[in-house]
Every structure is written in C-alpha cells, then in structure tokens.
Design a protein around this motif. Structure first.
Motif, PDB file in Angstrom:
ATOM      1  N   VAL A 480       0.845  -1.107  -0.016  1.00 48.03           N
ATOM      2  CA  VAL A 480      -0.089  -0.069  -0.153  1.00 48.03           C
ATOM      3  C   VAL A 480       1.052   1.161   0.024  1.00 48.03           C
ATOM      4  O   VAL A 480       0.714   2.202  -0.707  1.00 48.03           O
ATOM      5  CB  VAL A 480      -0.946  -0.179   1.244  1.00 48.03           C
ATOM      6  N   GLU A 481       1.997   1.312   0.821  1.00 47.47           N
ATOM      7  CA  GLU A 481       2.793   2.326   0.608  1.00 47.47           C
ATOM      8  C   GLU A 481       3.664   2.773  -0.340  1.00 47.47           C
ATOM      9  O   GLU A 481       3.744   3.848  -0.973  1.00 47.47           O
ATOM     10  CB  GLU A 481       3.895   2.305   1.931  1.00 47.47           C
ATOM     11  N   GLN A 482       3.977   1.573  -0.988  1.00 44.97           N
ATOM     12  CA  GLN A 482       4.620   1.796  -2.470  1.00 44.97           C
ATOM     13  C   GLN A 482       3.615   2.203  -3.271  1.00 44.97           C
ATOM     14  O   GLN A 482       4.097   3.132  -4.350  1.00 44.97           O
ATOM     15  CB  GLN A 482       5.173   0.481  -2.774  1.00 44.97           C
ATOM     16  N   ILE A 483       2.471   1.891  -3.498  1.00 45.55           N
ATOM     17  CA  ILE A 483       1.539   2.430  -4.479  1.00 45.55           C
ATOM     18  C   ILE A 483       1.217   3.811  -4.100  1.00 45.55           C
ATOM     19  O   ILE A 483       1.369   4.614  -5.081  1.00 45.55           O
ATOM     20  CB  ILE A 483       0.119   1.573  -4.431  1.00 45.55           C
ATOM     21  N   LYS A 484       1.105   4.184  -2.963  1.00 43.71           N
ATOM     22  CA  LYS A 484       0.901   5.680  -2.560  1.00 43.71           C
ATOM     23  C   LYS A 484       2.232   6.476  -3.028  1.00 43.71           C
ATOM     24  O   LYS A 484       2.081   7.455  -3.508  1.00 43.71           O
ATOM     25  CB  LYS A 484       0.799   5.596  -0.794  1.00 43.71           C
ATOM     26  N   GLN A 485       3.344   5.976  -2.606  1.00 42.52           N
ATOM     27  CA  GLN A 485       4.469   6.658  -3.035  1.00 42.52           C
ATOM     28  C   GLN A 485       4.721   6.854  -4.630  1.00 42.52           C
ATOM     29  O   GLN A 485       5.183   7.691  -4.858  1.00 42.52           O
ATOM     30  CB  GLN A 485       5.718   5.870  -2.558  1.00 42.52           C
ATOM     31  N   GLN A 486       4.449   5.751  -5.350  1.00 41.74           N
ATOM     32  CA  GLN A 486       4.620   5.906  -6.833  1.00 41.74           C
ATOM     33  C   GLN A 486       3.437   6.310  -7.697  1.00 41.74           C
ATOM     34  O   GLN A 486       3.689   6.225  -8.705  1.00 41.74           O
ATOM     35  CB  GLN A 486       5.283   4.300  -7.298  1.00 41.74           C
ATOM     36  N   LYS A 487       2.314   6.819  -6.852  1.00 42.24           N
ATOM     37  CA  LYS A 487       1.091   6.812  -7.778  1.00 42.24           C
ATOM     38  C   LYS A 487       1.384   7.898  -8.682  1.00 42.24           C
ATOM     39  O   LYS A 487       0.884   7.969  -9.934  1.00 42.24           O
ATOM     40  CB  LYS A 487       0.085   7.449  -6.754  1.00 42.24           C
ATOM     41  N   LYS A 488       1.942   9.344  -8.435  1.00 44.91           N
ATOM     42  CA  LYS A 488       2.329  10.288  -9.345  1.00 44.91           C
ATOM     43  C   LYS A 488       3.275   9.860 -10.319  1.00 44.91           C
ATOM     44  O   LYS A 488       3.018  10.170 -11.666  1.00 44.91           O
ATOM     45  CB  LYS A 488       2.691  11.432  -8.680  1.00 44.91           C
ATOM     46  N   TYR A 489       4.349   9.161 -10.139  1.00 45.15           N
ATOM     47  CA  TYR A 489       5.293   8.502 -11.145  1.00 45.15           C
ATOM     48  C   TYR A 489       4.485   7.795 -12.111  1.00 45.15           C
ATOM     49  O   TYR A 489       4.818   7.843 -13.568  1.00 45.15           O
ATOM     50  CB  TYR A 489       6.458   7.949 -10.364  1.00 45.15           C
ATOM     51  N   LEU A 490       3.687   6.668 -11.538  1.00 50.18           N
ATOM     52  CA  LEU A 490       2.949   5.973 -12.845  1.00 50.18           C
ATOM     53  C   LEU A 490       2.297   6.755 -13.496  1.00 50.18           C
ATOM     54  O   LEU A 490       2.124   6.292 -14.767  1.00 50.18           O
ATOM     55  CB  LEU A 490       2.310   4.777 -11.813  1.00 50.18           C
ATOM     56  N   ASN A 491       1.351   7.751 -12.982  1.00 49.08           N
ATOM     57  CA  ASN A 491       0.556   8.462 -13.551  1.00 49.08           C
ATOM     58  C   ASN A 491       1.281   9.361 -14.697  1.00 49.08           C
ATOM     59  O   ASN A 491       0.714   9.268 -15.934  1.00 49.08           O
ATOM     60  CB  ASN A 491      -0.386   9.405 -12.813  1.00 49.08           C
ATOM     61  N   GLU A 492       2.402   9.748 -14.338  1.00 50.04           N
ATOM     62  CA  GLU A 492       2.897  10.757 -15.570  1.00 50.04           C
ATOM     63  C   GLU A 492       3.847   9.939 -16.433  1.00 50.04           C
ATOM     64  O   GLU A 492       4.021  10.484 -17.509  1.00 50.04           O
ATOM     65  CB  GLU A 492       3.782  11.730 -14.624  1.00 50.04           C
ATOM     66  N   ASN A 493       4.420   8.751 -16.016  1.00 50.58           N
ATOM     67  CA  ASN A 493       5.538   8.351 -17.017  1.00 50.58           C
ATOM     68  C   ASN A 493       4.842   7.065 -17.453  1.00 50.58           C
ATOM     69  O   ASN A 493       5.324   6.926 -18.680  1.00 50.58           O
ATOM     70  CB  ASN A 493       6.624   7.715 -16.028  1.00 50.58           C
ATOM     71  N   LEU A 494       4.044   6.168 -16.879  1.00 51.71           N
ATOM     72  CA  LEU A 494       3.336   4.985 -17.538  1.00 51.71           C
ATOM     73  C   LEU A 494       2.235   5.115 -17.986  1.00 51.71           C
ATOM     74  O   LEU A 494       1.665   4.119 -18.538  1.00 51.71           O
ATOM     75  CB  LEU A 494       3.688   3.855 -16.424  1.00 51.71           C
ATOM     76  N   LYS A 495       1.539   6.291 -17.573  1.00 51.58           N
ATOM     77  CA  LYS A 495       0.003   6.396 -18.022  1.00 51.58           C
ATOM     78  C   LYS A 495      -0.825   5.509 -17.054  1.00 51.58           C
ATOM     79  O   LYS A 495      -1.706   4.878 -17.854  1.00 51.58           O
ATOM     80  CB  LYS A 495       0.103   6.517 -19.352  1.00 51.58           C
ATOM     81  N   ILE A 496      -0.327   5.056 -16.037  1.00 48.57           N
ATOM     82  CA  ILE A 496      -1.364   4.148 -15.431  1.00 48.57           C
ATOM     83  C   ILE A 496      -1.840   5.054 -14.025  1.00 48.57           C
ATOM     84  O   ILE A 496      -0.682   5.398 -13.110  1.00 48.57           O
ATOM     85  CB  ILE A 496      -0.332   3.025 -14.946  1.00 48.57           C
ATOM     86  N   ASN A 497      -2.979   4.756 -13.725  1.00 54.80           N
ATOM     87  CA  ASN A 497      -3.767   5.180 -12.504  1.00 54.80           C
ATOM     88  C   ASN A 497      -4.102   4.060 -11.857  1.00 54.80           C
ATOM     89  O   ASN A 497      -4.965   3.403 -11.850  1.00 54.80           O
ATOM     90  CB  ASN A 497      -4.686   6.088 -12.906  1.00 54.80           C
ATOM     91  N   VAL A 498      -3.042   3.726 -10.725  1.00 51.87           N
ATOM     92  CA  VAL A 498      -3.485   2.602  -9.611  1.00 51.87           C
ATOM     93  C   VAL A 498      -4.362   3.192  -8.361  1.00 51.87           C
ATOM     94  O   VAL A 498      -4.002   3.932  -7.664  1.00 51.87           O
ATOM     95  CB  VAL A 498      -2.194   2.033  -9.113  1.00 51.87           C
ATOM     96  N   ARG A 499      -5.439   2.595  -8.283  1.00 52.77           N
ATOM     97  CA  ARG A 499      -6.612   2.856  -7.189  1.00 52.77           C
ATOM     98  C   ARG A 499      -6.697   1.610  -6.525  1.00 52.77           C
ATOM     99  O   ARG A 499      -7.094   0.512  -7.109  1.00 52.77           O
ATOM    100  CB  ARG A 499      -7.890   3.280  -7.754  1.00 52.77           C
TER     101      ARG A 499
END
Length: 814
Positions: A480-499
């Motif tokens: 959960v903490e890793q997802i929280k930490q990487q949320k912005k990176y994934l959105n901007e760089n991999l175009k993935i929004n993990v909820r």
C-alpha cells in the motif's frame, strides 16, 4: 433577436429562477429576447401521476394536486415576498381549473390523450406566468405570449405534428410588431387547427424554441439546462467525462436518440436546414463555454465525438427457417409494432435471413411479444418460425461521430475493449452512414462499459487499475505504501492510475469505489466491517469496475480456492500465495485456462523469488522458443538467511526466531524449514517450463529432526529446536569440516525434481550467497554450459511487496 430556452431544472426553484432572470437581464441590454420555459422541474410527472390516480378512482390525486400547488406557492413567495397578491390570485384561478379537470377525470374514470394534453399543459402555463410576473415586478420590459396562439398542429394528441406554414406565419406576424424587450413563451404546448390543446411530446419545450428560432431565422438558439453542454458520455457514470466544445447536428441527434438528455432530438430539425447553431449552456454556470451544435463542427482529429447509452432495453428475436428467402416478414413485423405505436430503437438482421433482432423499450416488450406472436400465429403453428423470444435487463451503448467512417478500426477497438473487460455483446448495429456503432449489453455492465470506452477513446491513454487486496499484513502494508509513493510517477510516466478499491485483513474489510484514501487507510480498515472471503469477492464482483485486480497476500488455502471465481468475472489475480500454483496439476491448468478464456491476467512472480524476475525471465525464454533442460536454485531467502547466520557460536532456535521476527519466514516457519515451501517453488518453475508434475513428485530430503517434523504447533516446534540443538550443530560442523557452506538447494533435471540441504564447496556459484539472497540457474538449449543466472534478495516484506507491485504494473502495461 435571440431565442433562449430554459428547462425544468433551470426553473426548478426560486434560486434557479433568479439565475434565469439575471441571465435575461444581462442579455436584454444588447438584444430583444424570446425566452421559452418548461414546467417547473418534476411538475409534468406529477400532473401525469395525478391524472392516472384520478382515472383509477384513487383519491390520493388530491394529495398530488396539493403538492403541485405547494411547490408553486413556495416559489412565488420566495421570488416575490412583498408583491405577490395578484400573482397568487391568478395562479389560484389556474389551479382551480386544474382541480376541476382532475375532478372530472375522477368522475368519468377516463383519461384520454386529448384530456392528457390539456392536463399537462398546466405545467408550462403556471411556470411561464410566474416568471413573466416576477420579471415585471423587477421593472424589466416583458410580455407573456401564449404559445398556443402561435404554434398550430394536427390533432395527434400527446405528440402532435406542427403545421409549419401557419405556425411560421403566426410567429413572424406577432414578433414583427412586438415592442417588449423580453417575451416569455410557455414551451411544449400548442393548439390544433380545430382549436384543441395539444402538446409536442416530452421534451417539446426544446422543440418550441427551435420552431420559433427557425421562423425568425435568428443567428443562434440557446438551450439552457443544468449541465455545461453535451458531454463525451454520461458524467454521472463517468467522472472523467467532459463537455464537447463543438458537435454537428447529426452527431447531436444520434447522441440525443441514444440517451443524452440534454437535447430533445426533434429540436434539431427546424434549425438544421437553416444552419442555425444551437448553443447548450448551463444555467447554474453561465460562464461555462457549453457546446455549440452546427454544420461546421466536424473534426477529422476526433472521429468519435461521444459515447451514449439507453437503459431498460429489451431485445426481441424473431427467427426460424421459414423466414429464409420469403419476402414480407420484415414488413409484417414492423407494421405490427407500428399499429401498437411501439418505437424500435435498434434493428439487426443476420445475412442468412434466419433471424431479426429488435431493441425496444423494456416497458413495451410484453405488448410487442403478444402482438407479434398473434400476427405470426399461423407460421408459428406450422413451425416455420419460433415464438418470439424476449430478453430484458439490457442496455445499448453507442459510439457516435461523423468521421468514424474515415477511420479504420473504430469498431474493432470498441469491441476488443469491451471484450477485454468481459462485457458480453448481445447484438450489434451500425448504420450505412457509419456515424453510430451500437452494441446491446447487460444492464449491469453499462457503467463499466462507458468508463472503459471513454478511457480508450477520450482520455490521454491513462489506464485505470482497480486493486482489491486481501491479507494486509506486513507485506500488504508495504505494498500500500509503495503504491501511494509511486502514484504520481506511474500516472505521469507509465500512464497508469492505480486505485486501491478494497482492503481486507483477517478481521475487517473496507471498500470505496472511488479509491481508498491512502493517507488514512489504516484507521478506515480498523473501523471496517467484519471480514469475509466470500463477502470480499461479492463486493469486488458487485462493483464491476474495469481492469479489476485481486491481490492475495496470504498463505490461505480458502483464499486460493476463490481464484476461479475472480477469473470467471474477468478480475485479474496477482498471487503471492503459492498454494494455488502448487496445488493439483489440473487446478493449476484450470486457472491458466480461465485466465485466457476470460482475458483476466493471472500473475504470481512472488511465488518463487519475492521481487526477483524469475518467472518472468523463464516465461520469456519459453515464449522465444528456448527449452529448459535443467534448473539449479537456492529458492528460500528464509533458509539462506538462517544458514548464513547459524554457526557454532549461535543457537539454531535463535536464528530461526530472528528470521520469523524480521519477516523472512512464513508465520509458521515449519513451512520454510520442512522444505515444503522450496518444493512448491521448484514445482511452479517446472510447470512453467512446460512439465506436468505434482507436489508429491518432488523428492524432499528434510534436514529437521524427527521431533521437529512431527511437531503439532509452532510453539511445540520451537521447543524441538531447543531440544535438538545438537542435531543442527552436527550439520554445521560436518559442513565446516568439509570447507563447505550449508545451502538448501532445489534441482530440476530430466523431468525430475528434488530439494534438500547440501554442502556447497568453495568455487560454486552458491557458496558465497549471502544474507537472504536467492539464486536461480537456468540451463537451456541456448544456455547449455553457462547458465542464465538470476540472483538477489529472495525474502523480506519490501522486496516481496515490490514483486507484487511489479505484477500489477505489468497488467497496466498490457
């Protein structure tokens, strides 16, 4: 001169009417205005309800009447607190007429279409009078003109056809001499050539405004409502939907026909030939740009303009071998429905002429079936055709765009997108103009379908992943903490929004379809509802979100048993739990088949090497045509940690306890130390290499003492470690004497596998394996002498969580 129309929601309260008057005041400073108004929001439905109640001898029609009365009086008092006597008197007179009409319906027990038109016309009569008088009280130049004196129709009650020659002449003659700055017109209502009250059909206020705009050939028609234009799709179901800036008449009509309630479809016709633009505006946000509908709105860059839908659809199928090659079946079918005044929404016919499918309103399905079965009773009796079948609980989803015909692959993209999310298509229709591609689907899938298609066609290709995690312990918390930490990176760089949508531990579970707040998830989970494995599945299934992923971070057999249920719902499974993939071979193959059949990813990288890409590397070798000949591996970071820290100055019990406390072993360390965990891992690698094996086929040479192997509980096991310390010291001493290191090794060769503790000599790749590291050596046809080696940390909460996270990201990149 400008024509503006305000719908029921725009005048649904005194507050909203104030906004309307403010808009009219500003506009009237520049130009003369014609303002067409609907009934107050919800009043037309209440009038119809009162009429139906009166017709059924239900005296509660008086309660409905009193509700109508109270709504209008409340609006009058709020709008005109100091000057409302004359308005109330006039409204009282109109309401008395309404009451008398309802009493008449009650007495004669009949509500004809003619009477119905007279009944519902009171809505616009009341609202237009209140608004005109309120504007007058605010010292603006205004006049109320009864639209029934201008718009003339035939006597087809409830949906009359306009006589445009007389109507246009009436409108132009009246406004030629009108001097007021603002003219209020009640929408929807008209008069027949016989002088009888008629209506233009539900949504007819838009039509009234278009008729007036066309007759006067104004530069633009403005339709004011409670949303900021026509949206790319239903914003109530798709949060990412946004207003369309420009759209063509044809696209607007298609979207309106398929459920976009902003515009009444016939509205477009009077202004289309004259190329008068229609501007959709928001009364509550007048500064918003809205949507402009015109002939100049086609853009090749955006072939799909919108996604619309109709709910509560029934699919009727007429089929039989007796239809093939026989002319006239379609004609008789359509004539039968036309006689029943049943509208057809969608038509599709097989090229074999064996069947015809019709989509229509679910409320008309039984009447349609009865009429069709009767019309074709002779053919049914002779078994030339089957009795008509009716499927209900369906919806239609439609892509709309003028330029779709010039872009290849639109329909393919639409159907593959729906298919990947297990949305079954019952029927398909596409017009020859290719401006609309429609699919009939299950009603329960409509939200998922709209979100999935909108993401595909309108969003910047950011893929939304909806994650459900069970087993939120040490590893789960890190994930959960890793997802929280990487949320912005994934959105901007991999175009993935993990909820993260669902979380569960052994005690409680929580769900939030919009995404759990990861800043407060611990507090939410501690206060959640009682946890249940079946309940977690049922909630995940019921939410029916696109790209759903179930993550299992347990070592629980019951959780693993639920994987087929998730996969059958097209919910991907990411498993940290090794039980499923090391279970009976037929169950393992079943999970693989279900994954393919339902397009639901099934990933389990962390089954073997925590965060190490062991299975991924193996799968890539196999996919590229290589073949595994042998595998040698140290697959337990837990056991490697134990034997790297155990020596003649430590106690075996203490080292095992430390490994458990630091999260390197399972909660029950016997799973690791008995070799079962390693056996499961080499079994999974053998299966992924293409070999059919079961756990009992693995030769397991345990190093634990006999009492340790027979211990009943974890506490008993730890007691045996203390009692049998000499046994473990002997193992260490023997290895030391041979200048070797103790490593728990898994081997696979020629279709056979074994695991056990080995003395590893100096110079061997396993000898210097430190800490909790794992190592795997793949010998293949391409790597026969120098193996492909993967080495790194093979245990620990952080690296295991990162392995699970990697599988989630892999699904997002597919």
């Amino acid at each position: 001169m400008k024509v503006l129309k305000f719908g029921g929601t725009s005048i649904g309260s005194a507050k909203n009417i104030d906004k309307v008057i403010h808009i009219l005041d500003n506009y009237s400073k520049e130009d003369a205005l014609i303002c067409v108004v609907s009934a107050v929001g919800g009043i037309t439905d209440k009038l119809l309800l009162a009429g139906k109640q009166a017709q059924n001898k239900d005296s509660t029609f008086l309660d409905t009447f009193n509700t109508i009365k109270a709504i209008h009086f409340e609006i009058i008092n709020e709008l005109n607190p100091d000057n409302n006597k004359s308005i109330i008197n006039s409204i009282e007179n109109r309401l008395n007429d309404l009451k008398n009409l309802l009493d008449g319906i009650y007495l004669i027990n009949e509500l004809s279409p003619k009477t119905s038109d007279k009944l519902v016309s009171f809505g616009e009569s009341l609202s237009s009078f209140i608004i005109a008088e309120t504007i007058k009280n605010r010292s603006l130049s205004v006049a109320l003109k009864n639209s029934q004196e201008l718009i003339i129709t035939n006597s087809d009650f409830t949906k009359a056809e306009v006589n445009f020659n007389i109507t246009n002449s009436n409108i132009t003659d009246y406004f030629k001499s009108a001097t007021q700055q603002i003219t209020i017109l009640p929408g929807f209502v008209a008069n027949s050539t016989m002088g009888e009250q008629t209506t233009l059909g539900r949504g007819g206020s838009d039509f009234t405004a278009a008729i007036v705009a066309a007759a006067l050939q104004v530069k633009q028609l403005e339709i004011w409502t409670d949303v900021s234009g026509m949206f790319t799709t239903n914003p109530k179901l798709v949060k990412q939907a946004y207003p369309i800036k420009e759209i063509s008449y044809q696209e607007a009509m298609e979207l309106s026909h398929f459920g976009a309630k902003v515009l009444y479809p016939p509205t477009v016709q009077p202004v289309l030939d004259l190329n008068i633009p229609i501007h959709i505006k928001n009364t509550l946000k007048p500064e918003a740009a809205g949507t402009i509908i015109s002939n100049n709105a086609t853009s090749a860059a955006f072939p799909v303009k919108g996604i619309s839908n109709i709910s509560n659809v029934a699919l009727l199928t007429l089929e039989g071998s007796g239809m093939i090659g026989i002319p006239g079946f379609s004609k008789r079918l359509f004539e039968t429905l036309a006689q029943e005044k049943i509208n057809i929404i969608l038509i599709t016919q097989a090229s074999s002429e064996h069947s015809i499918c019709l989509g229509l309103d679910e409320n008309n399905s039984e009447a349609a079936k009865t009429a069709i079965d009767k019309a074709f009773e002779n053919e049914i009796a002779l078994h030339k055709i089957d009795p008509i079948t009716v499927e209900t609980g369906l919806s239609i989803v439609a892509l709309v765009g003028d330029n779709m015909k010039n872009h290849q692959g639109i329909s393919g993209k639409m159907f593959s997108t729906l298919g990947k999310n297990n949305i079954n298509i019952r029927a398909i229709a596409q017009g020859a103009s290719e401006k609309n591609i429609s699919a009939v689907i299950d009603k329960k899938d409509i939200k998922k379908a709209l979100n999935t298609l909108h993401e595909k066609f309108f969003e910047t290709q950011i893929k939304q992943l909806n994650v459900f995690i069970t087993g939120v312990g040490n590893v789960g918390e890190r994930l959960v903490e890793q997802i929280k930490q990487q949320k912005k990176y994934l959105n901007e760089n991999l175009k993935i929004n993990v909820r993260i949508i669902g979380l569960s531990n052994s005690r409680t579970m929580i769900f939030n379809e919009h995404g759990i707040d990861l800043n407060t998830w611990k507090a939410q989970l501690s206060a959640g509802r009682k946890a249940s494995l079946e309940g977690f599945f049922e909630n995940t299934k019921a939410l029916n979100l696109r790209n759903s992923i179930f993550v299992d971070i347990t070592a629980n057999q019951a959780v693993a048993n639920l994987y087929p249920n998730y996969l059958r719902q097209s919910i991907g499974v990411v498993a940290c739990n090794k039980i499923a993939c090391s279970s009976d071979y037929e169950n393992y193959r079943l999970l693989k088949r279900l994954s393919l059949k339902y397009n639901a990813p099934f990933l389990f990288e962390t089954n073997v090497g925590a965060g190490l890409p062991i299975i991924d590397t193996l799968n890539n070798l196999i996919a590229s045509g290589d073949k595994i000949t042998s595998i040698q591996a140290v697959l337990s970071g837990s056991l490697n940690f134990v034997f790297n820290n155990f020596n003649d100055t430590t106690k075996f019990h203490d080292v095992v306890k430390q490994a458990q406390e630091e999260g390197y072993t399972e909660p029950d360390p016997r799973i690791d130390l008995s070799g079962v965990d390693v056996a499961r891992k080499i079994l999974i690698l053998a299966r992924e290499s293409g070999f059919e094996m079961n756990l009992e086929d693995i030769e397991n040479n345990p190093f634990l003492s006999e009492s340790g192997l027979k211990s009943d509980t974890v506490d008993d096991f730890y007691q045996t470690l203390i009692k049998d310390e000499a046994h473990y010291q002997q193992l260490f001493a023997c290895a030391k004497a041979n200048h070797c290191q103790l490593k728990y090794v898994a081997q696979f060769n020629n279709g056979k596998a074994r695991v056990g503790l080995q003395e590893i000599p100096e110079g061997h790749p396993f000898y210097n394996l430190e800490g909790k590291d794992n190592i795997v050596m793949f010998y293949t046809q391409r790597y026969p002498e120098q193996p492909m080696i993967i080495k790194g940390a093979g245990a620990g909460a952080d690296v295991t969580a990162s392995g699970i996270f990697s599988d989630i990201i892999k699904i997002g990149n597919d």
